[in-house]
Design a protein around this motif. Structure first.
Motif, short mmCIF file in Angstrom:
data_model
loop_
_atom_site.label_atom_id
_atom_site.label_comp_id
_atom_site.label_asym_id
_atom_site.label_seq_id
_atom_site.Cartn_x
_atom_site.Cartn_y
_atom_site.Cartn_z
N GLY A 31 0.80 -1.17 0.12
CA GLY A 31 -0.28 0.24 0.03
C GLY A 31 0.34 1.23 -0.27
O GLY A 31 2.12 1.29 0.39
N ALA A 32 -0.01 2.10 -0.36
CA ALA A 32 0.89 3.80 -0.06
C ALA A 32 1.26 4.05 1.73
O ALA A 32 2.16 4.97 1.62
CB ALA A 32 -0.26 4.90 -0.78
N LYS A 33 0.79 4.04 2.42
CA LYS A 33 1.04 4.25 3.74
C LYS A 33 2.07 3.67 4.26
O LYS A 33 2.03 2.51 3.83
CB LYS A 33 -0.15 3.97 4.39
N GLY A 34 2.56 3.85 5.46
CA GLY A 34 3.89 3.01 5.62
C GLY A 34 5.23 3.85 5.17
O GLY A 34 6.04 3.41 6.35
N GLY A 35 5.23 4.22 4.67
CA GLY A 35 6.70 5.20 4.42
C GLY A 35 7.60 4.50 3.68
O GLY A 35 7.53 3.21 2.41
N ARG A 36 8.82 4.35 4.94
CA ARG A 36 9.79 2.68 3.70
C ARG A 36 9.69 2.13 4.01
O ARG A 36 10.10 1.01 3.44
CB ARG A 36 11.32 3.34 4.51
N ASN A 37 8.59 1.12 4.76
CA ASN A 37 7.79 0.25 5.02
C ASN A 37 6.58 0.30 4.61
O ASN A 37 5.73 -0.64 5.36
CB ASN A 37 8.04 -0.35 5.82
#
Length: 154
Positions: A31-37
């Motif tokens: 998904g798009a959320k989670g930044g680098r992970n």
């Protein structure tokens, strides 16, 4: 669904799910959320795949073979002949497991009845005629006998 919901839905631990993802057995979308992970997003298809992995493990298929079948499925799909071959192998494994369970059930019933009757006469013995799944290095037909769950010597 995110990993927590997926774990609750499938009954698998999050560590097991992550292991399956690392091994390529599950391939969730990111998904798009989670930044680098980025978050992993699991689908109903992933839940179905997880159930099939657990089923295959339950009938004794090693994860290496399961991964090979999964890769084959993703690469080219399975022909009807290959599907039948895999189902025949699964049926054969289940039939062997059923026979082993029937043998163990008969032994345990005889042993329970013998104890319940006050242990008259010789103790029922479990003769190991097939390889033990927990100890594959034992040879079939080795003549090992088991008394009280322990190998009998002599």
């Amino acid at each position: 669904m995110l990993i927590g919901e997926f774990a609750a839905r499938t009954g698998l631990s999050q560590d097991t799910i992550r292991f399956y993802v690392r091994k390529g057995l599950l391939a969730p979308e990111t998904g798009a959320k989670g930044g680098r992970n980025p978050y992993q997003i699991f689908s109903e298809r992933d839940a179905s795949t997880a159930r099939m992995i657990r089923f295959a493990q339950a009938i004794g298929l090693p994860l290496r073979e399961i991964a090979g079948i999964a890769a084959e499925l993703q690469r080219q799909g399975l022909t009807p002949a290959r599907e039948v071959e895999l189902m025949d192998e699964a049926l054969a494994r289940l039939e062997r497991k059923a026979a082993e369970l029937a043998e163990l059930t008969d032994y345990l019933r005889a042993k329970r009845d013998w104890v319940e009757r006050g242990k008259p006469g010789p103790e029922p013995r479990f003769l190991d005629l097939s390889p033990c799944p927990a100890a594959p290095e034992w040879e079939a037909g080795s003549g090992r006998e088991f008394v009280n769950g322990e190998p009998r010597q002599g």
